[in-house]
Design a protein around this motif. Sequence first.
Motif, PDB file in Angstrom:
ATOM      1  N   PRO A  75       0.805  -1.230   0.000  1.00  0.00           N
ATOM      2  CA  PRO A  75       0.000   0.000   0.000  1.00  0.00           C
ATOM      3  C   PRO A  75       0.837   1.278   0.000  1.00  0.00           C
ATOM      4  CG  PRO A  75      -0.845  -1.581   1.600  1.00  0.00           C
ATOM      5  CD  PRO A  75       0.476  -2.093   1.153  1.00  0.00           C
ATOM      6  N   LEU A  76       2.102   1.181   0.410  1.00  0.00           N
ATOM      7  CA  LEU A  76       2.966   2.351   0.473  1.00  0.00           C
ATOM      8  C   LEU A  76       3.975   2.408  -0.669  1.00  0.00           C
ATOM      9  CD1 LEU A  76       3.782   2.436   4.300  1.00  0.00           C
ATOM     10  CD2 LEU A  76       1.948   3.617   3.080  1.00  0.00           C
ATOM     11  N   SER A  77       3.941   1.420  -1.553  1.00  0.00           N
ATOM     12  CA  SER A  77       4.986   1.318  -2.570  1.00  0.00           C
ATOM     13  C   SER A  77       4.991   2.508  -3.521  1.00  0.00           C
ATOM     14  CB  SER A  77       4.851   0.013  -3.354  1.00  0.00           C
ATOM     15  OG  SER A  77       3.584  -0.075  -3.983  1.00  0.00           O
ATOM     16  N   GLU A  78       3.829   2.948  -3.960  1.00  0.00           N
ATOM     17  CA  GLU A  78       3.782   4.068  -4.902  1.00  0.00           C
ATOM     18  C   GLU A  78       4.204   5.364  -4.213  1.00  0.00           C
ATOM     19  OE1 GLU A  78       3.805   5.657  -8.459  1.00  0.00           O
ATOM     20  OE2 GLU A  78       3.309   3.546  -8.116  1.00  0.00           O
ATOM     21  N   ALA A  79       3.760   5.557  -2.979  1.00  0.00           N
ATOM     22  CA  ALA A  79       4.156   6.758  -2.235  1.00  0.00           C
ATOM     23  C   ALA A  79       5.659   6.761  -1.971  1.00  0.00           C
ATOM     24  CB  ALA A  79       3.387   6.835  -0.921  1.00  0.00           C
ATOM     25  N   LEU A  80       6.237   5.578  -1.696  1.00  0.00           N
ATOM     26  CA  LEU A  80       7.679   5.506  -1.472  1.00  0.00           C
ATOM     27  C   LEU A  80       8.431   5.832  -2.759  1.00  0.00           C
ATOM     28  CD1 LEU A  80      10.138   4.869   0.246  1.00  0.00           C
ATOM     29  CD2 LEU A  80       9.787   2.432  -0.255  1.00  0.00           C
ATOM     30  N   ALA A  81       7.949   5.318  -3.883  1.00  0.00           N
ATOM     31  CA  ALA A  81       8.584   5.629  -5.165  1.00  0.00           C
ATOM     32  C   ALA A  81       8.548   7.134  -5.427  1.00  0.00           C
ATOM     33  CB  ALA A  81       7.891   4.865  -6.289  1.00  0.00           C
ATOM     34  N   THR A  82       7.416   7.738  -5.147  1.00  0.00           N
ATOM     35  CA  THR A  82       7.277   9.183  -5.358  1.00  0.00           C
ATOM     36  C   THR A  82       8.231   9.959  -4.453  1.00  0.00           C
ATOM     37  OG1 THR A  82       4.961   8.930  -6.001  1.00  0.00           O
ATOM     38  CG2 THR A  82       5.656  11.119  -5.284  1.00  0.00           C
ATOM     39  N   TYR A  87      13.683  13.100  -4.007  1.00  0.00           N
ATOM     40  CA  TYR A  87      15.070  13.286  -3.585  1.00  0.00           C
ATOM     41  C   TYR A  87      16.069  13.064  -4.720  1.00  0.00           C
ATOM     42  CZ  TYR A  87      13.561  13.339   1.314  1.00  0.00           C
ATOM     43  OH  TYR A  87      12.976  13.671   2.512  1.00  0.00           O
ATOM     44  N   LYS A  88      15.620  12.499  -5.817  1.00  0.00           N
ATOM     45  CA  LYS A  88      16.521  12.118  -6.902  1.00  0.00           C
ATOM     46  C   LYS A  88      17.194  13.315  -7.555  1.00  0.00           C
ATOM     47  CE  LYS A  88      14.869  10.771 -10.954  1.00  0.00           C
ATOM     48  NZ  LYS A  88      15.609  11.465 -12.039  1.00  0.00           N
ATOM     49  N   LEU A  89      16.457  14.415  -7.711  1.00  0.00           N
ATOM     50  CA  LEU A  89      16.957  15.614  -8.374  1.00  0.00           C
ATOM     51  C   LEU A  89      17.560  15.245  -9.724  1.00  0.00           C
ATOM     52  CD1 LEU A  89      18.481  17.430  -5.254  1.00  0.00           C
ATOM     53  CD2 LEU A  89      16.226  17.753  -6.303  1.00  0.00           C
ATOM     54  N   ARG A  90      18.855  15.517  -9.938  1.00  0.00           N
ATOM     55  CA  ARG A  90      19.464  15.231 -11.245  1.00  0.00           C
ATOM     56  C   ARG A  90      20.297  13.952 -11.242  1.00  0.00           C
ATOM     57  NH1 ARG A  90      21.522  21.187 -13.440  1.00  0.00           N
ATOM     58  NH2 ARG A  90      19.464  22.200 -13.360  1.00  0.00           N
ATOM     59  N   ALA A  91      20.199  13.168 -10.183  1.00  0.00           N
ATOM     60  CA  ALA A  91      20.954  11.920 -10.125  1.00  0.00           C
ATOM     61  C   ALA A  91      20.507  10.979 -11.238  1.00  0.00           C
ATOM     62  CB  ALA A  91      20.753  11.253  -8.767  1.00  0.00           C
ATOM     63  N   LYS A  92      21.454  10.204 -11.738  1.00  0.00           N
ATOM     64  CA  LYS A  92      21.161   9.244 -12.805  1.00  0.00           C
ATOM     65  C   LYS A  92      20.613   7.968 -12.172  1.00  0.00           C
ATOM     66  CE  LYS A  92      24.714  11.153 -15.844  1.00  0.00           C
ATOM     67  NZ  LYS A  92      25.980  10.892 -16.569  1.00  0.00           N
ATOM     68  N   VAL A  93      19.330   8.028 -11.872  1.00  0.00           N
ATOM     69  CA  VAL A  93      18.654   6.940 -11.164  1.00  0.00           C
ATOM     70  C   VAL A  93      17.268   6.745 -11.772  1.00  0.00           C
ATOM     71  CG1 VAL A  93      17.733   6.153  -8.946  1.00  0.00           C
ATOM     72  CG2 VAL A  93      19.888   7.410  -9.018  1.00  0.00           C
ATOM     73  N   LEU A  94      16.893   5.489 -11.973  1.00  0.00           N
ATOM     74  CA  LEU A  94      15.550   5.147 -12.425  1.00  0.00           C
ATOM     75  C   LEU A  94      14.830   4.456 -11.285  1.00  0.00           C
ATOM     76  CD1 LEU A  94      13.432   4.936 -14.704  1.00  0.00           C
ATOM     77  CD2 LEU A  94      14.474   2.737 -15.332  1.00  0.00           C
ATOM     78  N   ILE A  95      13.672   4.984 -10.911  1.00  0.00           N
ATOM     79  CA  ILE A  95      12.885   4.445  -9.803  1.00  0.00           C
ATOM     80  C   ILE A  95      11.572   3.917 -10.358  1.00  0.00           C
ATOM     81  CG2 ILE A  95      11.739   4.986  -7.620  1.00  0.00           C
ATOM     82  CD1 ILE A  95      13.849   7.314  -7.384  1.00  0.00           C
ATOM     83  N   GLU A  96      11.350   2.602 -10.220  1.00  0.00           N
ATOM     84  CA  GLU A  96      10.161   1.961 -10.795  1.00  0.00           C
ATOM     85  C   GLU A  96       9.412   1.179  -9.721  1.00  0.00           C
ATOM     86  OE1 GLU A  96      11.195   0.087 -14.868  1.00  0.00           O
ATOM     87  OE2 GLU A  96      13.039  -0.040 -13.676  1.00  0.00           O
ATOM     88  N   ASN A  97       8.102   1.284  -9.752  1.00  0.00           N
ATOM     89  CA  ASN A  97       7.259   0.421  -8.933  1.00  0.00           C
ATOM     90  C   ASN A  97       6.921  -0.807  -9.773  1.00  0.00           C
ATOM     91  OD1 ASN A  97       5.428  -0.806  -7.258  1.00  0.00           O
ATOM     92  ND2 ASN A  97       4.134   0.984  -6.961  1.00  0.00           N
TER      93      ASN A  97
END
Length: 293
Positions: A75-82, A87-97
């Motif tokens: 239930p918190l997975s989408e909120a955690l991804a958001t 915090y990602k800003l310009r970091a080269k990171v892909l965050i996927e649910n």
Amino acid sequence: MKAAFLADRGVLKISGPDARHLLNGLVTTDLNRLEPGAGRFGALLTPQGKIVTDFLITELPAEDDGGFLLDCPKPLSEALATKLKFYKLRAKVLIENVSDRLGVLALWGGEPSQPPEMGFRDPRGDQLGWRILVPEILATATAEALGATMVTADEYEAHRIACGVPAGGLDFGYADAFPHEANMDRLSGVDFNKGCYIGQEVVSRMHHRGTARTRIVRVTFDGPAPQPGSEINAGDKSVGTMGSSATGRGLALLRIDRVAEAREASLPLSAGGVTLLIADPDELTPAQRKTAI
């Protein structure tokens, strides 16, 4: 050996060249000590040091393009991804649910016949067994291939409670509890030697000054279980709140100083008319059973 698919758990995938650096600056566990095939327990905190979401995390091998998988409350997975994207800003990171593609299979009560792919030992305690990240449709076949018998998630819940491992939303409230209150310091969920992370100053101060007054403690009882959220009393004084329970065992969030006073006065604890006994009085002491490393 038993296995259960935990439908209440979701999975996030964090990948990209900056993934480790980003996550390590945000969460309570030291990801520089994580490697493929292993797992760690940690949490993202508020700046005030309270738990936003706790999770288990494993690293993917380089041949699978690397990155990290977070086993977290669905239930918190989408909120955690958001939150992580914030915090990602310009970091080269892909965050996927990826909760629609991967789920969590818990396996305990023995050793798998072979090292499971996408699996790791639960870092919170040896008795908890393994966590394996698989699509739900493959859960039964995976369990059978590893020599386990599928059972219901309720059986795993009873096992979790017997092991004294709290569950967020049941035994403590998200955005309301400090890691010490949820026993994360005793379950290898906080690394006190790593660098800064969100909420680190508050958690470190609480740890070194020993100011955690509330703890989740194992309790036992006879008869029907008290309702989760029931007030726990000693005489006419409130000393805590009942959490999850199964088969005569439960977890309770207790004010340890008030419980100590009640024990000295020989006052029993009760919730909803049910008498509660402390399963292990050592859990009321500041001394840690298992310090995070």
